[in-house]
Structure formats: C-alpha cells, structure tokens
Design a protein around this motif. Structure first.
Motif, PDB file in Angstrom:
ATOM      1  N   GLN A 257       0.827  -1.208   0.000  1.00 44.81           N
ATOM      2  CA  GLN A 257       0.000   0.000   0.000  1.00 44.81           C
ATOM      3  C   GLN A 257       0.861   1.258   0.000  1.00 44.81           C
ATOM      4  O   GLN A 257       0.549   2.243  -0.685  1.00 44.81           O
ATOM      5  CB  GLN A 257      -0.926  -0.012   1.219  1.00 44.81           C
ATOM      6  CG  GLN A 257      -1.992  -1.094   1.171  1.00 44.81           C
ATOM      7  CD  GLN A 257      -2.692  -1.278   2.502  1.00 44.81           C
ATOM      8  OE1 GLN A 257      -2.591  -0.434   3.387  1.00 44.81           O
ATOM      9  NE2 GLN A 257      -3.399  -2.389   2.656  1.00 44.81           N
ATOM     10  N   LEU A 258       1.956   1.231   0.768  1.00 50.81           N
ATOM     11  CA  LEU A 258       2.836   2.393   0.820  1.00 50.81           C
ATOM     12  C   LEU A 258       3.512   2.619  -0.529  1.00 50.81           C
ATOM     13  O   LEU A 258       3.631   3.759  -0.991  1.00 50.81           O
ATOM     14  CB  LEU A 258       3.885   2.206   1.917  1.00 50.81           C
ATOM     15  CG  LEU A 258       4.900   3.349   2.081  1.00 50.81           C
ATOM     16  CD1 LEU A 258       4.189   4.666   2.363  1.00 50.81           C
ATOM     17  CD2 LEU A 258       5.891   3.035   3.190  1.00 50.81           C
ATOM     18  N   ARG A 259       3.953   1.540  -1.173  1.00 49.80           N
ATOM     19  CA  ARG A 259       4.578   1.700  -2.489  1.00 49.80           C
ATOM     20  C   ARG A 259       3.592   2.284  -3.490  1.00 49.80           C
ATOM     21  O   ARG A 259       3.961   3.133  -4.315  1.00 49.80           O
ATOM     22  CB  ARG A 259       5.113   0.347  -2.990  1.00 49.80           C
ATOM     23  CG  ARG A 259       6.269  -0.194  -2.172  1.00 49.80           C
ATOM     24  CD  ARG A 259       6.977  -1.329  -2.890  1.00 49.80           C
ATOM     25  NE  ARG A 259       6.141  -2.492  -3.109  1.00 49.80           N
ATOM     26  CZ  ARG A 259       6.043  -3.515  -2.277  1.00 49.80           C
ATOM     27  NH1 ARG A 259       6.709  -3.506  -1.132  1.00 49.80           N
ATOM     28  NH2 ARG A 259       5.283  -4.555  -2.575  1.00 49.80           N
ATOM     29  N   PHE A 260       2.333   1.855  -3.414  1.00 50.13           N
ATOM     30  CA  PHE A 260       1.345   2.430  -4.320  1.00 50.13           C
ATOM     31  C   PHE A 260       1.130   3.908  -4.006  1.00 50.13           C
ATOM     32  O   PHE A 260       0.963   4.730  -4.922  1.00 50.13           O
ATOM     33  CB  PHE A 260       0.014   1.681  -4.221  1.00 50.13           C
ATOM     34  CG  PHE A 260      -1.078   2.349  -5.015  1.00 50.13           C
ATOM     35  CD1 PHE A 260      -1.057   2.309  -6.395  1.00 50.13           C
ATOM     36  CD2 PHE A 260      -2.097   3.044  -4.380  1.00 50.13           C
ATOM     37  CE1 PHE A 260      -2.037   2.951  -7.141  1.00 50.13           C
ATOM     38  CE2 PHE A 260      -3.076   3.683  -5.107  1.00 50.13           C
ATOM     39  CZ  PHE A 260      -3.046   3.630  -6.494  1.00 50.13           C
ATOM     40  N   ALA A 261       1.139   4.269  -2.710  1.00 48.59           N
ATOM     41  CA  ALA A 261       0.980   5.681  -2.345  1.00 48.59           C
ATOM     42  C   ALA A 261       2.115   6.525  -2.921  1.00 48.59           C
ATOM     43  O   ALA A 261       1.890   7.648  -3.411  1.00 48.59           O
ATOM     44  CB  ALA A 261       0.936   5.825  -0.824  1.00 48.59           C
ATOM     45  N   VAL A 262       3.348   6.001  -2.886  1.00 47.25           N
ATOM     46  CA  VAL A 262       4.485   6.718  -3.465  1.00 47.25           C
ATOM     47  C   VAL A 262       4.284   6.888  -4.965  1.00 47.25           C
ATOM     48  O   VAL A 262       4.484   7.979  -5.515  1.00 47.25           O
ATOM     49  CB  VAL A 262       5.797   5.980  -3.162  1.00 47.25           C
ATOM     50  CG1 VAL A 262       6.959   6.606  -3.935  1.00 47.25           C
ATOM     51  CG2 VAL A 262       6.090   6.002  -1.668  1.00 47.25           C
ATOM     52  N   LEU A 263       3.884   5.814  -5.649  1.00 46.20           N
ATOM     53  CA  LEU A 263       3.621   5.906  -7.088  1.00 46.20           C
ATOM     54  C   LEU A 263       2.527   6.924  -7.367  1.00 46.20           C
ATOM     55  O   LEU A 263       2.646   7.762  -8.271  1.00 46.20           O
ATOM     56  CB  LEU A 263       3.226   4.543  -7.646  1.00 46.20           C
ATOM     57  CG  LEU A 263       2.731   4.540  -9.106  1.00 46.20           C
ATOM     58  CD1 LEU A 263       3.839   4.987 -10.052  1.00 46.20           C
ATOM     59  CD2 LEU A 263       2.214   3.163  -9.504  1.00 46.20           C
TER      60      LEU A 263
END
Length: 505
Positions: free
Chosen positions: A155-161
């Motif tokens: 979820q955090l990686r998607f937020a960064v993207l």
C-alpha cells in the motif's frame, strides 16, 4: 519409563514429526483438530485447545467432555493469564492435565482428560504435542505478521507511485513515513511495465524487497487496475538499460535485466519499457511503458521499448491551443472537484478501472462522469468526445501562462488540427499501418470502439477485428485495448488525415 516405553515414545515422536512436516508444508495454517485426534489415537486420551479467554474451545476430539471446563474455569484462567505453565488435577472422576501453549499470557491452553492415571509415556507425548502446537501457532502468527507487513508495504509503495503520478517527488515524499525510498533521490527513471499472471506478482515483488519494504533504488508496485500488470520504477541513474538494438550501455545487471530474463524464460510474460523521464514526469513514463507493452505482446522477444512518438500536444501552437483547452474545460469548474478528477482518470483507463483504483462502485463513477459531461456538454461515452477532453486536459496539464488580456475568442479545435504540422504528425502516426488494418481501425473508431459492431459493419468476425487491432497496436506502438490511451491519438490522426483528404479532393 521402561526401555520398551522409551522405544514406543521414540516411534510416536517420529510420527509427531511427520505430522509437523505435513502441516508445515501446507499454507492453510495448523490443523489443531488433526493434531488432537492423532494424540487420541496414540494414547487414548481426549483433548481440547481452550482459547486465551479461558472459556472458548477452539478445537477438540469428538468425545471430549466440554462440560468439564466449567469446573476448571479458575485453573484455566490462571494458565491462560500466564500465572501457571502446567497443572494436573481431577474432576468428575477424570484425570486432567493442562498445559499453556506459549510463554506469555494471554495464551491458549491444552486440556487432556483420561479415565485413569496417565503413564509417564502419555504425559511426555502430551507435553511434546503441546510444544508442537505452540510452535505451529507462533509460526502461523509470524506468517500473519509477515502478510500484514507485505500488505502495508504494498500500500505504501502504491501511495508513493500515486504521489509521483499526481504531483511529483515532493508529494511522493509526503506519502511516506520513516524511510524515504531511494528512488525519490534519483533525477531520472524508466518504467518497466511487466505483464504476467496475477499470481506471480507477489513472488516477483517479494524476491527483490528490502527490509524497508522498497526495492533498493527501484520500486515495484502492483497495478490496482490491471491485475496482470506489475509497475517497476527503476532509477536511471543506477540502472543500465539495454538499448533497442540489443546492446547495453554497460554490464547487464539490476532489476531491468532480471525482468527481461523473466520474459525470456516465461512465454506468458511481456515487458514494455518507457524512455528516460525526470521524476516529475512519471505519468508520461507510465503512458510510454503502457504503449510499449501493447507492442511487446506481439513481438518475437515480447520486450518493447517506447518508440518515441511525438505527442500532438507538443506540436500544436502553444498559446492558441492552451486558450482552446482552457475555454473547453472551463464549464468543468462548476462541477465538483471529485467529478473533474474522475473524468481525468476516465480518459486514461476504463470506468471499471477507475472504480477499482479509487475504491468506488461503478455506479458512483458513472454518476460523477454524468455530472462532468453535463457541465462540458460532451458525451463521455463517445470515443471522439473523450479524445477531445483528453487532449484538452493534456494541454492544460502541460501548459502554463496567464489568461490573455482583453476580449479573446479561442480557436476551434478544428482550426488547431488543420495546420501543416498537425497533418505531418497524423501522417507519421498512421504510416506504419497496412491498408486493411487502417480500414479496420477507421471502422472501429466509427463504431465507437465497439469490436462487435465493427465486425458487423465490415462483415468479418469479432476475433478478426481484435487481431487487426492487436497488429495495429504493435505497428503504431500505441495501447488501444488495455488502457485505451492510444485510441485518442488514433482518433485525432484519422480525423486530420480524413480532413486533409477531403480538402485535397
């Protein structure tokens, strides 16, 4: 314990170990009931695992006397609460032995009952079984913790993207807590868009995940819209990328080479690779990778680099084009901002994809689009209207400058597209098409991008239409059938070419 008893216990422990191995190899978690039944078969005792609240039976053998637990309530409370590790007692004429499962309370307990005093062998086997159950439960808890961690990291990686796509590196940094991904310290990146079976995405992402939940100087993100897509952002500063002629700018290494090797070894995989883009142009890099992936699916090696097509937005006269776009979109200011944001997304992906991305129902997305199209006076279900809205949004997004002073009538889109530069662009876009594929593409646009209607109008099968479109995707280097963003280019190119042909005639 006699020598015979020791040999029997040794054989039983071997059976316990085999059961542990069997359960450890399963992904379903420990089968407590099976363990208790095994203990009953070996010793004749009846057993139950009582939950950490000291009152709920999690699992038991079929004939375990559960009514006995009310008399053991105080003892079980002390065991589950951490005051006792083990205890033996009698109740209702039965011999009872209880052992806590785990070192710290609150914790469950194993309760074993027998009609006669258990032998030392039975006590030992019961204790070993309790230890095994405790270990299996701790292993399951560890796996669950890992699953939760992986979910949060994903979820955090998607937020960064999402931050990079929506606002650039600064917004992406604000999406993080604690360790900032090294990717955000890079100047440039490429996006590698991998198409693979959805079941493979976790394995690939976890294979390269570091303790911070990132992937070194890269970032691997599960696409929330297309379940077969893995979005891999790779810092160009660190990753030598294989050139389109097959040569590399250095030793083949890193995540990019790993992805290309995966595609080479798996016929169901395909890879689209963007050009080099600054971090603030991540959205453009993703669009390029999506177009490249569309072509990769039909190439021999199933790997394709972005072909570097010039965007129409960069060729139109800047100030007149921006004036048209602002005037075209101005009515959208009266609609809710959410409706405008959803409209922007809906020009780049299917409505169902927008719903999955935002966690909304398709009906909610449709309602927002209805408000937007009422404000704009455009039918967003029509492929030509969507192309015009997409072009206007792209121009406003890439343009800058104040509104012109004084009265000003913005040009019509038709005027913007009637220039020699636009005609040359359209000719360049369409040149790679074979005549039959161009006819199919024109019929598909005329049928509002409906393959079934296109097939009916052309007198060919739907499968033939889709085959022609796939071939056109590869020839044009544009995504027509997944995100559909390439369709906007085709709409404008075909319209410009048709208008020029009419003028020439």
């Amino acid at each position: 314990m006699t020598d015979h008893g020791e040999h029997v216990l040794e054989a039983q422990l071997g059976g316990l170990l085999r059961e542990v191995r069997r359960q450890a190899s399963c992904e379903a978690g420990p089968d407590v009931r099976r363990m208790l039944d095994w203990l009953h078969q070996e010793t004749g005792v009846h057993a139950a695992v009582v939950a950490q609240d000291a009152g709920t039976v999690e699992a038991s053998t079929a004939a375990f006397p559960q009514e006995l637990l009310s008399e053991l309530a105080g003892l079980l409370a002390r065991l589950c609460g951490g005051q006792l590790a083990a205890a033996a007692t009698q109740a209702r004429g039965l011999h009872v032995r209880c052992e806590a499962l785990g070192p710290h309370g609150p914790r469950p307990a194993l309760v074993v009952v027998a009609a006669s005093q258990p032998t030392a062998q039975t006590v030992a086997l019961t204790s070993h079984t309790g230890s095994v159950l405790a270990l299996l439960r701790r292993a399951e808890a560890g796996q669950e913790t890992r699953r939760v961690y992986d979910d949060k990291a994903r979820q955090l990686r998607f937020a960064v993207l999402h931050g990079l796509l929506a606002g650039g590196p600064l917004l992406a940094r604000r999406m993080t807590t604690g360790v900032v991904p090294p990717l955000l310290d890079a100047d440039r990146l490429r996006i590698h868009l991998l198409r693979c079976p959805s079941a493979d995405r976790d394995r690939i992402a976890q294979a390269h995940q570091d303790p911070s939940g990132y992937h070194g100087s890269a970032l691997i993100v599960h696409c929330p819209v297309f379940k077969e897509h893995l979005i891999c952002l790779i810092a160009e500063d660190d990753e030598p990328v294989r050139a389109r002629d097959g040569c590399s700018d250095g030793p083949a290494r890193g995540l990019g080479e790993t992805l290309r090797r995966l595609v080479r070894d798996n016929p169901r995989y395909a890879l689209g690779i963007s050009g080099v883009q600054p971090l603030h142009a991540t959205a453009e890099a993703y669009s390029q990778a999506a177009h490249a992936l569309a072509g990769a699916r039909t190439t021999a090696g199933r790997v394709a680099f972005h072909q570097g097509q010039t965007s129409l937005t960069g060729l139109l006269p800047a100030q007149p084009a921006l004036a048209w776009a602002r005037a075209f979109l101005r009515p959208l200011d009266a609609a809710p901002k959410t409706s405008a944001d959803i409209t922007r997304l809906a020009t780049s992906m299917p409505r169902s994809g927008v719903a999955r991305l935002l966690g909304l129902s398709r009906n909610t997305v449709t309602a927002h689009l209805r408000r937007a199209q009422q404000a704009l006076g455009q039918d967003l279900a029509d492929v030509r209207c969507r192309a015009a809205v997409h072009l206007a949004l792209a121009l406003v997004g890439s343009g800058s400058g104040p509104e012109p002073d004084g009265p000003h009538v913005p040009p019509a889109l038709e005027d913007l597209l009637s220039t020699e530069v636009a005609a040359a662009w359209a000719q360049t876009v369409l040149r790679p098409l074979q005549p039959r594929h161009r006819r199919t593409l024109q019929a598909w646009i005329d049928a509002n991008a409906d393959a079934q209607q296109t097939a009916h109008c052309m007198g060919i099968s739907r499968n033939t239409v889709r085959a022609h479109l796939r071939t056109a995707e590869a020839a044009l280097g544009l995504d027509l059938l997944t995100t559909g963003t390439g369709t906007h280019h085709v709409v404008h190119a075909l319209h410009i070419a048709a208008a020029r042909a009419t003028q020439a005639g």
